[in-house]
Design an enzyme around this catalytic site. Structure first.
Site, PDB file in Angstrom:
ATOM      1  N   ASP A 110       0.809  -1.214   0.000  1.00  0.00           N
ATOM      2  CA  ASP A 110       0.000   0.000   0.000  1.00  0.00           C
ATOM      3  C   ASP A 110       0.846   1.269   0.000  1.00  0.00           C
ATOM      4  OD1 ASP A 110      -2.575   1.527   0.698  1.00  0.00           O
ATOM      5  OD2 ASP A 110      -1.263   2.024   2.387  1.00  0.00           O
ATOM      6  N   GLU A 157       1.189  -0.618  -5.085  1.00  0.00           N
ATOM      7  CA  GLU A 157       0.255   0.468  -5.350  1.00  0.00           C
ATOM      8  C   GLU A 157       1.031   1.767  -5.533  1.00  0.00           C
ATOM      9  OE1 GLU A 157      -3.592   2.710  -3.357  1.00  0.00           O
ATOM     10  OE2 GLU A 157      -1.759   2.419  -2.219  1.00  0.00           O
TER      11      GLU A 157
END
Length: 604
Positions: free
Chosen positions: A245, A318
């Site tokens: 993330d 990401e």
């Protein structure tokens, strides 16, 4: 996780550097591209042709009637995942958390949030998924923890070994007012200063997301080692890899010799000084040290496989950064990087905003072109249409394009990644200010929250036409459910053909063909309306996708010349808007299509 409430700025900065393919066909050397996009390796690894599926656990399936999805709910629906052809599913965070950002604020990286279940439930999930040949990928949140994490509490107290676990700074006294001020003008993603004063320690700490999400200090070797222990812990529990993330935020620029951090320059994009897009984040995002950190994590994965055996453990990164930076995550000539740096071009491409309902065929070609022409040689492409941070595909591209977008995603070469519910054609539900839960929205106000909220795409999964869409037996759910669940749900669509789900499953089967797994790719737009893609492999059947992406009919289009396609073709698959019959012959040099019609053709 990245809020991306300032998507317009990101796009504005990126589009200038991206190649544009306009006119009749893609502005690339098609023969060269076709050679480059052909997979010559006949022993593809499991992930290279995988059908990935993102689960947002809080909204997937509630097993205990509290209105919140959980691990046992996921276990109960593994047969559904198997039925729709899922190879692997990645779970948004399920770690112990105060839920200030719904799991992206982690207080214990080694345990499960109680409302989701227990470690025993997680182990059962791994076991049951393995029985069905479904791999589980964890969401890894490297940039920050919760302020309730014991690491942060020890750092506040300056306990030995934790003094510099986070980014601390004294700040400065304003000579005019005598007031203490933050170390720099840096802004968080959720509005306002990225620095927060801590009375107990007597310093500011950096938080590039919510105030309860302090940034870890990756220039401290102890932090690097600790996060590697986190990865190894979950590998030991059987995960197949990690979706990582908000990676671009992991490192910040070093302070100068006087300990001062530089202010970031104004972007000129907005006059709102609290909005993250007020600044250009040249000192807090996209540093090379972050790329190197991903390389270290890849080495850890490879070493783990070498020692323990089993299938390849993967990294999915990401990042919504510029493509020149994103491509570095693939690795270089000497060092391996992430197998899957997420391709968000269908999210940040097109018209430069979240509404792509008017995107024409040339725009689609530009998006495809931007990735395939910049991806390093011998790497595998991936296609992400949506996720828990974005408006749903049907809401961004238009409900008439739902089938078209699913067909396109699974026809292109490489990895396909579906966000839960996209296979059903789920669409956004407008959430009132009173019902808003997302901190990206709640940190604003009732007048502007809709610009920032991610709640509409996080509404509960629509399983059936029963109460609460079959998601929960509770009288209420953590977010409201879209009233269209009465017709848009898995049970109804499973029993209906044609439906979004039935076409999705047919595309999953088509992706198993050698041509789609290893074949070359040519693509072109024919006029404003028609997108055409050819997948071919020597000795195998050739397949062509043709899609009218606009709301007007087209006729007498010459797809054969645009794709250098010869021979005869018949219809293999069609979306309902095509009003076509499977098995009928098609003349590529004289093609007509209804608005939003999409066909898969096969050579005969």
């Amino acid at each position: 996780m990245a809020c991306l409430k300032n998507l317009n700025l990101i796009v504005a900065l990126l589009v200038l550097g991206q190649q544009c393919a306009l006119g009749r066909s893609a502005a690339v050397d098609l023969e060269e591209l076709e050679r480059a996009s052909t997979t010559t390796d006949t022993t593809l690894d499991w992930w290279q042709t995988a059908q990935f599926y993102q689960i947002y656990p809080r909204s997937f399936k509630d097993s205990n009637g509290d209105g919140i999805g959980d691990l046992q709910g996921i276990i109960s629906k593994l047969d559904y995942l198997k039925e729709i052809g899922v190879t692997a599913t990645w779970l948004s965070p399920i770690y112990t958390s105060p839920m200030a950002d719904f799991g992206y604020d982690i207080s214990d990286f080694f345990d499960i949030q109680e409302e989701y279940g227990t470690l025993a439930d997680f182990d059962e999930l791994i076991l049951e998924a393995n029985k069905r040949n479904i791999k589980i990928v964890m969401d890894f949140v490297p940039n920050h923890s919760s302020d309730e994490n014991v690491w942060f509490q020890k750092s506040v107290k300056r306990e030995k070994g934790y003094e510099d676990y986070y980014m601390w700074h004294d700040g400065y006294l304003n000579a005019t007012t005598g007031e203490r001020e933050p170390p720099s003008n840096w802004l968080q993603a959720f509005r306002g200063s990225a620095w927060e004063w801590n009375d107990e320690r007597g310093q500011y700490y950096l938080h590039q997301f919510a105030v309860k999400q302090p940034d870890l200090n990756y220039r401290n070797p102890a932090v690097v080692a600790q996060m590697k222990r986190v990865l190894t812990y979950w590998l030991d529990r059987g995960v197949a890899g990690f979706r990582m993330d908000a990676v671009p935020w992991c490192f910040e620029v070093l302070p100068d010799a006087n300990g001062r951090y530089p202010d970031e320059p104004l972007s000129g994009y907005t006059d709102d000084p609290d909005d993250s897009s007020y600044l250009k984040h040249i000192y807090t995002q996209d540093l090379y040290e972050t790329v190197d950190m991903v390389y270290q994590w890849r080495t850890l994965m490879d070493d783990y496989q070498r020692i323990h055996g089993g299938d390849t453990r993967i990294i999915m990164v990401e990042t919504y950064s510029g493509l020149d930076y994103v491509m570095q995550f693939y690795g270089n000539r000497t060092t391996k990087g992430a197998q899957i740096p997420f391709n968000f071009q269908f999210i940040i491409g097109g018209n430069g905003d979240k509404n792509n309902t008017q995107l024409n065929a040339a725009g689609f070609v530009k998006i495809i072109n931007s990735w395939l022409t910049q991806m390093p040689a011998s790497r595998t492409a991936n296609w992400v249409m949506g996720n828990h941070d974005q408006r749903r595909v049907g809401s961004r591209y238009g409900e008439n394009r739902i089938d078209l977008m699913n067909m396109l995603q699974m026809f292109l070469p490489g990895v396909s990644i579906t966000y839960q519910g996209e296979e059903l054609g789920m669409t956004d539900l407008d959430i009132s200010w009173e019902d808003s839960r997302d901190p990206a929205a709640c940190n604003s106000n009732a007048n502007i929250y809709e610009q920032f909220t991610r709640d509409p795409a996080r509404t509960p999964f629509q399983w059936s036409d029963e109460a609460n869409a079959g998601f929960s037996t509770n009288s209420t759910t953590w977010l409201p459910i879209n009233p269209n669940y009465v017709t848009v749900n898995a049970k109804t669509e499973n029993a209906t053909s044609p439906s979004h789900l039935s076409l999705y499953k047919q595309m999953v089967e088509l992706r198993k063909l050698k041509t789609l797994q290893s074949g070359a790719t040519r693509y072109a737009n024919v006029g404003e309306n028609l997108l055409a893609i050819k997948r071919s492999l020597t000795g195998e059947t050739t397949y062509i996708l043709v899609a009218n992406v606009l709301d007007t009919s087209v006729s007498a289009l010459d797809v054969a010349s645009a794709l250098y396609a010869q021979g005869n073709y018949k219809i293999k698959l069609a979306n309902p808007l095509a009003k076509a019959t499977v098995g009928d012959s098609v003349t590529l040099s004289n093609l007509s299509l209804e608005p939003y019609a999409a066909l898969i053709l096969e050579s005969v």
